[in-house]
Design a protein around this motif. Structure first.
Motif, mmCIF file in Angstrom:
data_model
loop_
_atom_site.group_PDB
_atom_site.id
_atom_site.type_symbol
_atom_site.label_atom_id
_atom_site.label_comp_id
_atom_site.label_asym_id
_atom_site.label_seq_id
_atom_site.Cartn_x
_atom_site.Cartn_y
_atom_site.Cartn_z
ATOM 1 N N ALA A 278 -41.306 -2.303 45.661
ATOM 2 C CA ALA A 278 -42.581 -3.026 45.785
ATOM 3 C C ALA A 278 -43.781 -2.136 45.504
ATOM 4 C CB ALA A 278 -42.698 -3.634 47.181
ATOM 5 N N THR A 279 -43.714 -0.872 45.914
ATOM 6 C CA THR A 279 -44.887 0.008 45.854
ATOM 7 C C THR A 279 -44.859 1.009 44.699
ATOM 8 O OG1 THR A 279 -43.867 1.667 47.295
ATOM 9 C CG2 THR A 279 -45.125 -0.111 48.370
ATOM 10 N N ASN A 280 -43.676 1.193 44.100
ATOM 11 C CA ASN A 280 -43.480 2.248 43.086
ATOM 12 C C ASN A 280 -43.720 3.643 43.661
ATOM 13 O OD1 ASN A 280 -42.733 0.651 40.818
ATOM 14 N ND2 ASN A 280 -44.869 0.026 40.596
ATOM 15 N N ILE A 281 -43.548 3.783 44.978
ATOM 16 C CA ILE A 281 -43.665 5.073 45.650
ATOM 17 C C ILE A 281 -42.272 5.491 46.121
ATOM 18 C CG2 ILE A 281 -44.650 6.336 47.601
ATOM 19 C CD1 ILE A 281 -46.970 4.327 47.580
ATOM 20 N N ASN A 282 -41.863 6.695 45.761
ATOM 21 C CA ASN A 282 -40.575 7.231 46.189
ATOM 22 C C ASN A 282 -40.788 8.128 47.411
ATOM 23 O OD1 ASN A 282 -38.099 8.403 46.556
ATOM 24 N ND2 ASN A 282 -38.052 9.471 44.595
ATOM 25 N N PRO A 283 -40.442 7.664 48.619
ATOM 26 C CA PRO A 283 -40.665 8.478 49.822
ATOM 27 C C PRO A 283 -39.958 9.826 49.798
ATOM 28 C CG PRO A 283 -40.218 6.199 50.412
ATOM 29 C CD PRO A 283 -39.923 6.333 48.953
ATOM 30 N N ALA A 284 -38.841 9.934 49.060
ATOM 31 C CA ALA A 284 -38.096 11.194 49.025
ATOM 32 C C ALA A 284 -38.980 12.344 48.565
ATOM 33 C CB ALA A 284 -36.880 11.053 48.103
ATOM 34 N N LYS A 285 -39.862 12.069 47.633
ATOM 35 C CA LYS A 285 -40.773 13.094 47.117
ATOM 36 C C LYS A 285 -41.633 13.677 48.230
ATOM 37 C CE LYS A 285 -44.674 13.467 43.884
ATOM 38 N NZ LYS A 285 -45.483 12.736 42.880
ATOM 39 N N TYR A 286 -42.141 12.813 49.086
ATOM 40 C CA TYR A 286 -43.058 13.235 50.146
ATOM 41 C C TYR A 286 -42.310 13.816 51.342
ATOM 42 C CZ TYR A 286 -46.265 10.625 47.241
ATOM 43 O OH TYR A 286 -47.005 10.181 46.174
ATOM 44 N N ILE A 287 -41.102 13.320 51.599
ATOM 45 C CA ILE A 287 -40.293 13.859 52.696
ATOM 46 C C ILE A 287 -39.883 15.299 52.386
ATOM 47 C CG2 ILE A 287 -38.085 13.642 53.916
ATOM 48 C CD1 ILE A 287 -38.364 10.558 53.451
ATOM 49 N N ALA A 288 -39.401 15.531 51.148
ATOM 50 C CA ALA A 288 -39.009 16.888 50.746
ATOM 51 C C ALA A 288 -40.209 17.828 50.800
ATOM 52 C CB ALA A 288 -38.405 16.855 49.342
ATOM 53 N N ALA A 289 -41.356 17.350 50.328
ATOM 54 C CA ALA A 289 -42.565 18.188 50.329
ATOM 55 C C ALA A 289 -42.991 18.539 51.750
ATOM 56 C CB ALA A 289 -43.694 17.467 49.592
ATOM 57 N N HIS A 290 -42.863 17.581 52.657
ATOM 58 C CA HIS A 290 -43.261 17.815 54.055
ATOM 59 C C HIS A 290 -42.366 18.863 54.709
ATOM 60 C CE1 HIS A 290 -45.258 16.932 57.806
ATOM 61 N NE2 HIS A 290 -44.103 16.674 58.397
ATOM 62 N N LEU A 291 -41.043 18.788 54.449
ATOM 63 C CA LEU A 291 -40.129 19.768 55.015
ATOM 64 C C LEU A 291 -40.435 21.170 54.473
ATOM 65 C CD1 LEU A 291 -37.683 20.626 56.667
ATOM 66 C CD2 LEU A 291 -36.216 19.931 54.749
ATOM 67 N N ILE A 292 -40.653 21.274 53.194
ATOM 68 C CA ILE A 292 -40.965 22.574 52.582
ATOM 69 C C ILE A 292 -42.249 23.144 53.174
ATOM 70 C CG2 ILE A 292 -41.651 23.697 50.413
ATOM 71 C CD1 ILE A 292 -39.692 21.640 49.029
ATOM 72 N N GLU A 293 -43.234 22.294 53.384
ATOM 73 C CA GLU A 293 -44.497 22.727 53.974
ATOM 74 C C GLU A 293 -44.289 23.246 55.390
ATOM 75 O OE1 GLU A 293 -48.830 20.860 55.334
ATOM 76 O OE2 GLU A 293 -47.459 19.666 54.108
ATOM 77 N N LYS A 294 -43.444 22.574 56.168
ATOM 78 C CA LYS A 294 -43.168 23.005 57.542
ATOM 79 C C LYS A 294 -42.491 24.374 57.552
ATOM 80 C CE LYS A 294 -41.945 20.611 60.959
ATOM 81 N NZ LYS A 294 -41.281 19.806 61.991
ATOM 82 N N ILE A 295 -41.589 24.613 56.618
ATOM 83 C CA ILE A 295 -40.875 25.892 56.563
ATOM 84 C C ILE A 295 -41.833 27.012 56.191
ATOM 85 C CG2 ILE A 295 -39.115 27.179 55.271
ATOM 86 C CD1 ILE A 295 -37.555 24.513 55.089
ATOM 87 N N ARG A 296 -42.783 26.734 55.329
ATOM 88 C CA ARG A 296 -43.708 27.761 54.843
ATOM 89 C C ARG A 296 -44.801 28.118 55.869
ATOM 90 N NH1 ARG A 296 -44.352 25.608 48.580
ATOM 91 N NH2 ARG A 296 -42.686 26.916 47.702
ATOM 92 N N ARG A 297 -44.990 27.264 56.860
ATOM 93 C CA ARG A 297 -46.056 27.554 57.842
ATOM 94 C C ARG A 297 -45.743 28.805 58.661
ATOM 95 N NH1 ARG A 297 -46.472 21.523 60.211
ATOM 96 N NH2 ARG A 297 -47.455 20.523 58.428
#
Length: 297
Positions: A278-297
């Motif tokens: 419906a949205t043409n948004i792939n949540p996987a992209k943002y979930i992976a990015a969020h995890l990587i960001e948490k690891i880098r903090r």
């Protein structure tokens, strides 16, 4: 720096959502692994706690927990949860965190937590007496009896007759399961799914029922984009914070009799086929990015 990330699931066949997550990790030039939870082990050794997967040492920086698999015994559940908790204590960043995921998986416990935080939820009870189920139907009128742990709308039945409710409850109790009873909230032929990642609402959709009252995409509902209002965003973000989650799919209904919204449940490992279509948004992209960001903090 190359980060080593795992998608943790139990399915022998890699699911579509897991494939999308693995692909997004690889697209960011990091190492991606698929780990079946039943084959992930913790070992107490002279050196401390070590982790193995199918006999090989596990060395990862982060993991996305998607599923704990079919649990047939308490001992099996304890083993899998113990391993994930110890993995987290060792410094591996897990999303969602094991204890938060467990809380969200327990529909009744999560609703109680949200109700205490002032988040609107339906009248709900968890009982082990078929006569109590009859009394709830007599008091509430129409109810939904559903599994306390479950998904995709499977196993949920709507009941307004106390005698039928008694029979349904007896069947559930015969296999040593408590009966989860929720007052049916009059709503349009739709519900709302909101996807939250981190501290933002990624998007929301209506899930419109083609027939009947179930609005799960897996049950044949269709998806339509919804621009969330301030109230919808507020209760969605608050529910994720209250349950201690990094990302979630929140199922919400519109109460046509009393007005406003009510949260039915929060899914800590949501599927997103309907949302993406419906949205043409792939949540996987943002979930992976969020995890990587948490690891880098």
């Amino acid at each position: 720096m190359i980060i080593r990330l795992a998608v943790i699931h139990e399915s022998e066949k890699v699911t579509k959502a897991s494939k999308q997550l693995l692909l997004e990790i690889k697209n960011r030039n990091h190492s991606a692994y698929y780990i079946r939870i039943s084959k992930l082990n913790a070992e107490i050794t002279e050196k401390g706690i070590e982790f193995t997967y199918s006999g090989k040492k596990v060395d990862i920086d982060g993991g996305l927990i998607r599923n704990l698999g079919f649990i047939s015994t308490t001992e099996q559940f304890i083993k899998r949860l113990d391993v994930l908790r110890e993995l987290e204590r060792s410094g591996v960043v897990l999303m969602n965190r094991p204890d938060s995921m467990l809380l969200a998986r327990d529909k009744f416990a999560s609703l109680m937590r949200m109700r205490r935080a002032g988040i609107p939820v339906p009248n709900t009870a968890l009982v082990e007496d078929p006569f109590e189920v009859m009394r709830l139907v007599e008091r509430w009128g129409e109810v939904v009896i559903k599994p306390v742990v479950g998904s995709l709308g499977l196993g949920s039945v709507k009941v307004s007759d106390p005698d039928i409710a008694f029979r349904v409850a007896k069947a559930i109790l015969s296999v040593n399961q408590p009966v989860y009873v929720q007052k049916y909230v009059r709503k349009p032929d739709r519900d709302i799914r909101v996807i939250v990642i981190g501290d933002r609402v990624l998007g929301s959709i209506y899930r419109i029922s083609k027939s009947g009252w179930k609005t799960n995409i897996a049950q044949g509902a269709t998806a339509q984009v919804l621009i969330p209002d301030a109230e919808l965003e507020e209760i969605s973000l608050k529910s994720v914070r209250v349950l201690g989650l990094d990302y979630a799919g929140i199922d919400i209904i519109e109460d046509v009799e009393n007005g406003g919204y009510k949260i039915i449940e929060v899914n800590a490992a949501p599927l997103w086929d309907g949302f993406e279509a419906a949205t043409n948004i792939n949540p996987a992209k943002y979930i992976a990015a969020h995890l990587i960001e948490k690891i880098r903090r």
